[in-house]
Design a protein around this motif. Structure first.
Motif, PDB file in Angstrom:
ATOM      1  N   CYS A   1      50.869  27.257  81.685  1.00  0.00           N
ATOM      2  CA  CYS A   1      50.940  28.244  80.600  1.00  0.00           C
ATOM      3  C   CYS A   1      50.286  29.561  81.015  1.00  0.00           C
ATOM      4  O   CYS A   1      50.825  30.642  80.771  1.00  0.00           O
ATOM      5  CB  CYS A   1      50.273  27.678  79.345  1.00  0.00           C
ATOM      6  N   ASP A   2      49.132  29.453  81.663  1.00  0.00           N
ATOM      7  CA  ASP A   2      48.448  30.662  82.146  1.00  0.00           C
ATOM      8  C   ASP A   2      49.312  31.404  83.163  1.00  0.00           C
ATOM      9  O   ASP A   2      49.386  32.639  83.159  1.00  0.00           O
ATOM     10  CB  ASP A   2      47.107  30.296  82.778  1.00  0.00           C
TER      11      ASP A   2
ATOM     12  N   THR B   1      48.028  23.663  80.843  1.00  0.00           N
ATOM     13  CA  THR B   1      47.229  24.873  80.658  1.00  0.00           C
ATOM     14  C   THR B   1      47.398  25.809  81.847  1.00  0.00           C
ATOM     15  O   THR B   1      47.561  27.022  81.694  1.00  0.00           O
ATOM     16  CB  THR B   1      45.749  24.514  80.455  1.00  0.00           C
TER      17      THR B   1
ATOM     18  N   ALA C   1      53.335  26.405  74.919  1.00  0.00           N
ATOM     19  CA  ALA C   1      53.013  25.205  75.690  1.00  0.00           C
ATOM     20  C   ALA C   1      52.588  24.066  74.781  1.00  0.00           C
ATOM     21  O   ALA C   1      51.699  24.219  73.939  1.00  0.00           O
ATOM     22  CB  ALA C   1      51.895  25.501  76.690  1.00  0.00           C
TER      23      ALA C   1
ATOM     24  N   ASN D   1      49.040  28.908  74.549  1.00  0.00           N
ATOM     25  CA  ASN D   1      48.629  27.542  74.906  1.00  0.00           C
ATOM     26  C   ASN D   1      48.348  26.711  73.651  1.00  0.00           C
ATOM     27  O   ASN D   1      47.275  26.786  73.064  1.00  0.00           O
ATOM     28  CB  ASN D   1      47.391  27.592  75.801  1.00  0.00           C
TER      29      ASN D   1
END
Length: 391
Positions: free
Chosen positions: A29-30, A26, A351, A36
């Motif tokens: 991905c951010d 996460t 992701a 996500n």
């Protein structure tokens, strides 16, 4: 002056408990601005009754601690829902506990029921929080592998896994990460073993309404003779898309619930008060039609994602429940599943999470888990990106 290091150290268990790979993906991905599908955040609309009644509760002054077991309207609504849907009879005043998420329910139950050195059997692939909750309490998780892709249980292996130190079996149905829905026959065989070896059953049913292709959910506590030894854990996080609200619940025989409630109070005090009111309103106002339509909606999301994964050259295991897909991604570059997850994210902006987060013994290195609990536009965009992938 040198800092002493003999006593200024981490606990013995800390090196074994690392940030979950789900959360790590996460964060990555951010950082990359991707989509996500790694974390089960359930990024869909919250029912208006749930939102409006939570806001109303704040304005009405319901902003202080509740009773340690939760507000009466929510406990009563949970008891009615358990009777109607799960076939479980529970006294809302002595057998229902509102918790800080299903994870809070599991943690409090383990504190109340088990001692360091006890063993708890669970099925693999497993949810990492189940395993790490046990480890954090010095309880030994014993993983029983299910057959890859079919997720069938070898009951001879399960029986062998039970030792004199075994105290419980954890059932997660529908399952995170593989979507397995335990059949009545499987649950009856588990019940026989639980009675034979005098074990608790801890059952995580948080995805109980996410059922596809006509699959039916069965609660172990509804089976003959199982109510006293079964700790049923669920919540509203997934059903109402309020994962950040931390509203879970637990039902158990009053012989166990008081102690579980004490440890939940000690750790969390109570679940957030206004969110309890919003959740109670949701349980009261949502009819069977809401849950049935949700299952139809999520089955369409499942089919969309599985189709995109197949078009990308991957092999998904089609889940009958929950909202995750495990897919074979052998064609993605990388020596490990973690590398494959990061390489796929870098290539597509989508992701997933490494399959090794859900397996022991080196299994899962060619598997990624994807979550389809996303808004339609975001899920469609992720599917388009996956279809464009070329290894």
């Amino acid at each position: 002056m040198e800092t002493a290091t003999e006593k200024l150290r981490l606990s013995q268990i800390s090196p074994r408990i690392m940030q979950s790979e789900i959360r790590s993906m996460t964060v990555e991905c951010d950082r990359l601005g991707g989509i996500n599908l790694a974390q089960g955040v359930c990024d869909t609309e919250v029912p208006s009754a749930v939102v409006e009644n939570a806001i109303k509760a704040i304005h009405d002054g319901h902003n202080i601690y509740t009773r340690l077991d939760g507000i009466a309207p929510l406990r009563e609504a949970i008891a009615r829902k358990l009777a109607h849907y799960n076939g479980i009879q529970a006294d809302p005043d002595s057998e229902v506990l509102v918790t800080s998420g299903a994870t809070g329910a599991l943690y409090a139950a383990c504190l109340a029921l088990f001692d360091p050195g006890d063993e708890v059997v669970l099925f693999e692939p497993f949810y990492g929080y189940h395993v790490n909750t046990l480890l954090s309490l010095r309880i030994q998780p014993i993983a029983v592998p299910m057959a890859m892709h079919t997720w069938e249980i070898d009951f001879d292996v399960l029986r062998t896994a039970i030792t004199p130190r075994t105290r419980a079996i954890i059932v997660n149905s529908p399952s995170n990460p593989c979507g397995k829905v335990f059949t009545r026959s499987e649950l009856e065989q588990i019940a026989v073993l639980a009675e034979e070896h005098d074990l608790f059953i801890l059952t995580d049913e948080i995805y109980e309404y996410f059922l596809f292709d006509g699959t039916k959910h069965i609660s172990p506590a509804s089976l003959p003779g199982m109510a006293e030894r079964t700790i049923t854990i669920s919540g509203l996080s997934k059903t109402f898309s309020i994962t950040g609200w931390r509203i879970g619940y637990l039902t158990a025989n009053k012989r166990w619930l008081a102690s579980i409630g004490y440890f939940h109070d000690l750790t969390y005090v109570c679940a957030p008060s206004p969110f309890q009111y919003g959740s109670a309103a949701g349980l009261v106002e949502m009819t069977d039609t809401f849950y049935n339509e949700m299952a139809v909606e999520y089955q369409a999301k499942r089919d969309l994602l599985c189709g995109a994964l197949q078009d990308a050259g991957f092999t998904p295991s089609i889940p009958p429940g929950a909202y995750y897909v495990l897919a074979d991604v052998s064609s993605v570059p990388g020596a490990t599943a973690k590398e494959k997850a990061r390489n796929l994210l870098a290539s597509t902006g989508v992701a997933g999470v490494a399959g090794t987060a859900f397996f022991t013994g080196g299994r899962g290195e060619n598997i990624l888990r994807f979550c389809f609990a996303k808004r339609d536009a975001d899920l469609q965009r992720a599917c388009n990106l996956l279809r464009d992938y070329r290894a």
